[in-house]
Motif scaffolding. Structure first.
Motif, mmCIF file in Angstrom:
data_model
loop_
_atom_site.group_PDB
_atom_site.id
_atom_site.type_symbol
_atom_site.label_atom_id
_atom_site.label_comp_id
_atom_site.label_asym_id
_atom_site.label_seq_id
_atom_site.Cartn_x
_atom_site.Cartn_y
_atom_site.Cartn_z
ATOM 1 N N GLU A 335 -14.532 -0.127 0.999
ATOM 2 C CA GLU A 335 -13.330 -0.877 1.350
ATOM 3 C C GLU A 335 -12.392 -1.011 0.156
ATOM 4 O O GLU A 335 -11.168 -0.877 0.295
ATOM 5 N N ARG A 336 -12.957 -1.275 -1.000
ATOM 6 C CA ARG A 336 -12.143 -1.370 -2.215
ATOM 7 C C ARG A 336 -11.431 -0.055 -2.495
ATOM 8 O O ARG A 336 -10.254 -0.028 -2.867
ATOM 9 N N HIS A 337 -12.151 1.052 -2.329
ATOM 10 C CA HIS A 337 -11.527 2.341 -2.613
ATOM 11 C C HIS A 337 -10.426 2.643 -1.597
ATOM 12 O O HIS A 337 -9.382 3.217 -1.962
ATOM 13 N N LEU A 338 -10.630 2.265 -0.337
ATOM 14 C CA LEU A 338 -9.591 2.486 0.670
ATOM 15 C C LEU A 338 -8.331 1.686 0.334
ATOM 16 O O LEU A 338 -7.208 2.176 0.512
ATOM 17 N N GLU A 339 -8.505 0.454 -0.150
ATOM 18 C CA GLU A 339 -7.345 -0.344 -0.559
ATOM 19 C C GLU A 339 -6.643 0.290 -1.752
ATOM 20 O O GLU A 339 -5.408 0.291 -1.834
ATOM 21 N N ARG A 340 -7.421 0.842 -2.656
ATOM 22 C CA ARG A 340 -6.820 1.536 -3.803
ATOM 23 C C ARG A 340 -6.039 2.754 -3.334
ATOM 24 O O ARG A 340 -4.949 3.045 -3.855
ATOM 25 N N CYS A 341 -6.579 3.461 -2.354
ATOM 26 C CA CYS A 341 -5.865 4.618 -1.819
ATOM 27 C C CYS A 341 -4.552 4.213 -1.171
ATOM 28 O O CYS A 341 -3.555 4.943 -1.249
ATOM 29 N N GLN A 342 -4.531 3.040 -0.550
ATOM 30 C CA GLN A 342 -3.292 2.572 0.069
ATOM 31 C C GLN A 342 -2.208 2.309 -0.969
ATOM 32 O O GLN A 342 -1.024 2.516 -0.703
ATOM 33 N N ARG A 343 -2.621 1.850 -2.147
ATOM 34 C CA ARG A 343 -1.638 1.537 -3.186
ATOM 35 C C ARG A 343 -1.261 2.735 -4.026
ATOM 36 O O ARG A 343 -0.094 2.917 -4.371
ATOM 37 N N LEU A 344 -2.254 3.551 -4.377
ATOM 38 C CA LEU A 344 -2.019 4.629 -5.346
ATOM 39 C C LEU A 344 -2.086 6.019 -4.751
ATOM 40 O O LEU A 344 -1.849 6.996 -5.450
ATOM 41 N N GLY A 345 -2.397 6.119 -3.481
ATOM 42 C CA GLY A 345 -2.511 7.430 -2.873
ATOM 43 C C GLY A 345 -3.969 7.818 -2.671
ATOM 44 O O GLY A 345 -4.862 7.373 -3.394
ATOM 45 N N GLU A 346 -4.206 8.671 -1.675
ATOM 46 C CA GLU A 346 -5.569 9.062 -1.344
ATOM 47 C C GLU A 346 -6.181 9.926 -2.438
ATOM 48 O O GLU A 346 -5.554 10.862 -2.936
ATOM 49 N N SER A 347 -7.393 9.596 -2.814
ATOM 50 C CA SER A 347 -8.157 10.395 -3.772
ATOM 51 C C SER A 347 -9.629 10.138 -3.516
ATOM 52 O O SER A 347 -10.005 9.126 -2.919
ATOM 53 N N GLY A 348 -10.458 11.057 -3.976
ATOM 54 C CA GLY A 348 -11.890 10.866 -3.831
ATOM 55 C C GLY A 348 -12.431 11.484 -2.556
ATOM 56 O O GLY A 348 -11.701 12.027 -1.724
ATOM 57 N N ALA A 349 -13.753 11.406 -2.449
ATOM 58 C CA ALA A 349 -14.435 11.999 -1.307
ATOM 59 C C ALA A 349 -15.679 11.197 -0.980
ATOM 60 O O ALA A 349 -16.189 10.436 -1.804
ATOM 61 N N LEU A 350 -16.159 11.384 0.235
ATOM 62 C CA LEU A 350 -17.363 10.712 0.703
ATOM 63 C C LEU A 350 -18.361 11.757 1.190
ATOM 64 O O LEU A 350 -18.002 12.656 1.957
ATOM 65 N N LEU A 351 -19.598 11.644 0.707
ATOM 66 C CA LEU A 351 -20.681 12.515 1.149
ATOM 67 C C LEU A 351 -21.669 11.691 1.955
ATOM 68 O O LEU A 351 -22.058 10.592 1.536
ATOM 69 N N LEU A 352 -22.076 12.229 3.097
ATOM 70 C CA LEU A 352 -23.116 11.596 3.893
ATOM 71 C C LEU A 352 -24.280 12.565 3.992
ATOM 72 O O LEU A 352 -24.093 13.743 4.365
#
Length: 751
Positions: A335-352
């Motif tokens: 959730e924190r990373h999603l909020e960061r993406c909203q402010r600074l732009g999408e970055s990063g990835a998720l592996l399942l």
């Protein structure tokens, strides 16, 4: 007669005076000896045996006194020594009176010796006996000898001496008794305080007004592993863990509280073995008439409690079996990373990641073997990612990995490495365990944004695609083809950023920050925009590319220079106390060119460094805490202030607040946006404000978009507010006109 009887109780209260000490008897003996010496001088009318008998009485009195001292306690010998002084005084009085040719003698005063002695050391009964003996001593010569040596007029002297012995002496005795009782009580009270201080089960330190240790008890010395004398003369903060200054701050606040009030805090002490001891301090100001304002500090070792609380916090966020983050912690980080993406732009990835054929291990070899395999795979995952990445066990044999800064290719590489290592480990096992592999689904946050779907759900579906493709594979959800190849898009944006730097196509907008206490717009945050023809491109679309292309230090240098130019104009033309917050990317922290840019711009635009607030997000700080701390220390020494953004989004926030230099704490918008509706958010805000206030830092509430939110912020003690209610970002001229110009409406200048 027992010690419980009334006559013995006053005697016991007089302690050593009851028996009469040698020091007390010495002046009485000197006076008695002088009396004997005086009557031996000529002329001498009485027979020699009168003086000899007086000397014998005096010697007997001295011998009885010595005997009573040797026997110890109070016996019949103690008053006998005084009683023997009455015949001695009578003989001396008779000899002196005969030498002067009459019965009147100055030696009558010697009768005071036994009376005073028993007033000081005897009981009331003994004093009454002394009164009678004094009357007998004076009356007996009148009766036995008679005129002409002793006339009837001597009865007046007898009556007066009897009055002195019967009336004045008991008064003196009561005074002595009261003094003895008060002395005994004072000694008892002092001894009790000493015992309480020395035998206290927790540490106690007495400090002077400068915080220097004046005295400590054994428990305090044990905490730091020193002897009490080794601590005296040192400032209490000298025993604190190096790099911390909580004790100095605590003592400073204690000095400001009213007398009798206590102040509490927690800190860490470094013992003689180099170990840190968590302690709780409770301090009270204690005025001292001799030493002045003193501070008594109670120190309690709470190391066990802290370890217990840390353990509970760890268990709340970590999987018990593997030690990885659990689903709760992972969802919070996501959730924190999603909020960061909203402010600074999408970055990063998720592996399942899901283990193939793991159920067969549990069914065939048992759950103990399955648990051991899960522990081993958790270790493989830890070693396959960076320390800034997050790996979690979501449940069963399902794991998730959050790569905050990975692109699509990076996510693929990490996923393929994980699959390879798990398969390699399984190949070393026996039986069905050899068949265990991993299927991994990888989704970048940019791809999730394009699909307008939940990133965790997309990763789950992608992971099942990998299983359907044959297992032991990696499937990556490709980013949309409409934008073309990712490498081409990155190169295109890189060239646009370089061109914007070269031709000054960046623009700065200012979002107002209001001082809640005064309603004034006292500062603003600088926000970057990229001008593309008639469009203003937000930073979320190009900052992550600038970071990956290594251009962010140049962008930040441009922002710093132009921000200080605006700040100089604002302070010169509108408000000499105005301040600006400038965001710095994590890629710029510690870069020499950024530090030079800040120093040069401050000098070039002649701006007070205290007016510049450098804002760093937690993501930037966590990349390298030591590097961020050193950078903050250098800039702080220059005079700049620092703000920690997104505070409260995780436990890490408190770690950064402890180890980094910050003057402002910006409360994460997650806890502000609904604070007027959520009691949980309000409690969290109250806690953050309390912590910040205790540490001497100011708080800024972001996302203030409603008057109700502002009211809650004011009630909870937040210092500053930022959000659409206060004002939207605007270019320089529009900002000045709306918020700083004298003609601006009051509602705009004080919401």
């Amino acid at each position: 007669m027992t010690s419980d009887q009334p006559e013995d109780r006053p005697r016991a209260e007089r302690a050593d005076l009851v028996r009469g000490t040698t020091a007390l008897a010495l002046p009485f003996g000197v006076v008695a000896g002088l009396g004997l010496l005086t009557v031996l001088l000529p002329p001498y009318e009485r027979p020699w045996w009168v003086a000899g008998l007086a000397a014998l009485c005096l010697a007997a009195s001295a011998a009885v006194f010595v005997a009573s001292r040797r026997r110890g306690g109070t016996t019949w010998l103690a008053p006998l020594a005084a009683y023997l002084l009455f015949p001695y005084a009578g003989l001396i009085n008779d000899a002196a009176g005969a030498a002067r040719g009459g019965s009147s003698s100055g030696m009558t005063v010697l009768l005071l010796l036994p009376v005073l002695w028993l007033a000081l050391t005897g009981t009331p009964r003994q004093l009454w006996v002394a009164s009678g003996l004094s009357v007998v001593t004076l009356a007996l010569p009148v009766v036995v000898v008679g005129p002409p040596d002793y006339v009837v007029g001597d009865w007046r002297r007898t009556v007066m001496w009897a009055a002195v012995a019967a009336i004045v002496a008991p008064v003196l005795q009561r005074i002595v008794l009261d003094l003895a009782r008060q002395t005994r009580r004072a000694r008892t009270a002092t001894a009790r305080v000493e015992r309480l201080f020395e035998d206290a089960p927790h540490g106690v330190a007495l400090l002077d007004s400068t915080g220097t240790v004046v005295r400590v008890n054994i428990s305090m010395a044990v905490i730091v592993g020193l002897d009490p004398p080794d601590m005296v003369g040192h400032h209490l903060g000298a025993f604190e863990t190096p790099g911390e200054d909580r004790i100095a701050d605590h003592l400073g606040r204690v000095a400001q509280v009213a007398r009798g009030e206590s102040m509490e805090t927690e800190c860490r002490l470094r013992d003689s073995g180099g170990n840190d001891v968590h302690v709780a301090l409770s301090s009270t100001v204690v005025p001292d008439p001799e030493l002045g304002r003193m501070t008594m500090v109670n120190v309690v070792d709470i190391s066990d409690r802290r370890r217990y609380l840390d353990r509970l916090a760890h268990l709340a966020d970590h999987d018990v079996l593997t030690g990885l983050a659990n689903r709760r912690r992972f969802e919070s980080e996501l959730e924190r990373h999603l909020e960061r993406c909203q402010r600074l732009g999408e970055s990063g990835a998720l592996l399942l990641l899901d283990l193939d054929n793991f159920k067969q291990v549990n069914d065939t070899l048992g759950h103990n073997a399955g648990d051991q395999l899960l522990i081993t795979i958790a270790g493989l995952l830890r070693r396959s990612i960076r320390s800034t990445d997050v790996v979690a066990r979501l449940g069963g044999d399902e794991f998730a990995v959050l790569l905050p800064d990975a692109d699509q290719d990076g996510a693929r590489r990490v996923a393929e490495l994980v699959v390879e290592r798990i398969a390699g480990h399984a190949a070393t096992l026996d039986g069905v365990a050899r068949r265990v592999t991993a299927s991994v689904g990888a989704v970048t946050f940019r791809a999730a944004s394009e699909h307008a779907s939940d990133v965790l759900a997309l990763a789950d579906m992608t992971m099942y695609d990998a299983k359907e493709a044959g297992r032991n594979q990696v499937t990556v959800l490709s980013e949309g083809d409409l934008r073309g190849p990712r490498a081409a898009a990155r190169l295109h944006w890189q060239s646009r950023i370089e061109e914007a730097l070269e031709h000054d196509r960046f623009e700065l907008h200012l979002q107002p920050i209001m001082d809640i206490a005064t309603g004034r717009i006292s500062s603003a945050e600088v926000l970057l925009r990229l001008r593309e023809d008639d469009e203003l491109v937000p930073p979320s679309r190009f900052v992550y590319i600038a970071e990956r292309a290594g251009l962010m230090p140049q962008v930040d240098a441009w922002v710093v220079d132009h921000s200080l130019e605006l700040l100089a104009r604002l302070r010169r033309d509108h408000d000499p106390d105005f301040r600006l917050e400038v965001n710095l990317s994590g890629h710029s922290i510690g870069k020499p060119e950024i530090e030079r840019a800040i120093i040069d711009a401050l000098a070039r635009h002649e701006v007070d460094p205290a007016a510049l607030i450098l804002e760093i997000t937690e993501t930037a700080a966590v990349a390298d805490v030591a590097l961020a701390r050193d950078f903050a220390a250098r800039m702080t020494s220059l005079g700049c202030a620092f703000a920690l953004d997104d505070f409260g989004a995780g436990f890490g926030s408190f770690y950064y607040l402890k180890h980094l230099f910050f003057d402002y704490v910006k409360i994460d918008g997650e806890f502000v946006a609904h604070v007027h509706e959520s009691s949980v958010d309000r409690t969290i805000m109250r806690s953050i404000v309390g912590i910040a206030r205790d540490l001497g830092k100011r708080t800024v509430a972001e996302f203030v978009s409603d008057p109700a939110i502002l009211r809650v912020c004011e009630e909870e003690g937040v210092d500053l507010a930022q959000g659409y209610l206060v004002g939207r970002p605007a270019a320089y001229d529009a900002f000045v006109a709306e918020f700083l110009a004298p003609s601006a409406p009051a509602s705009s200048r004080a919401v």
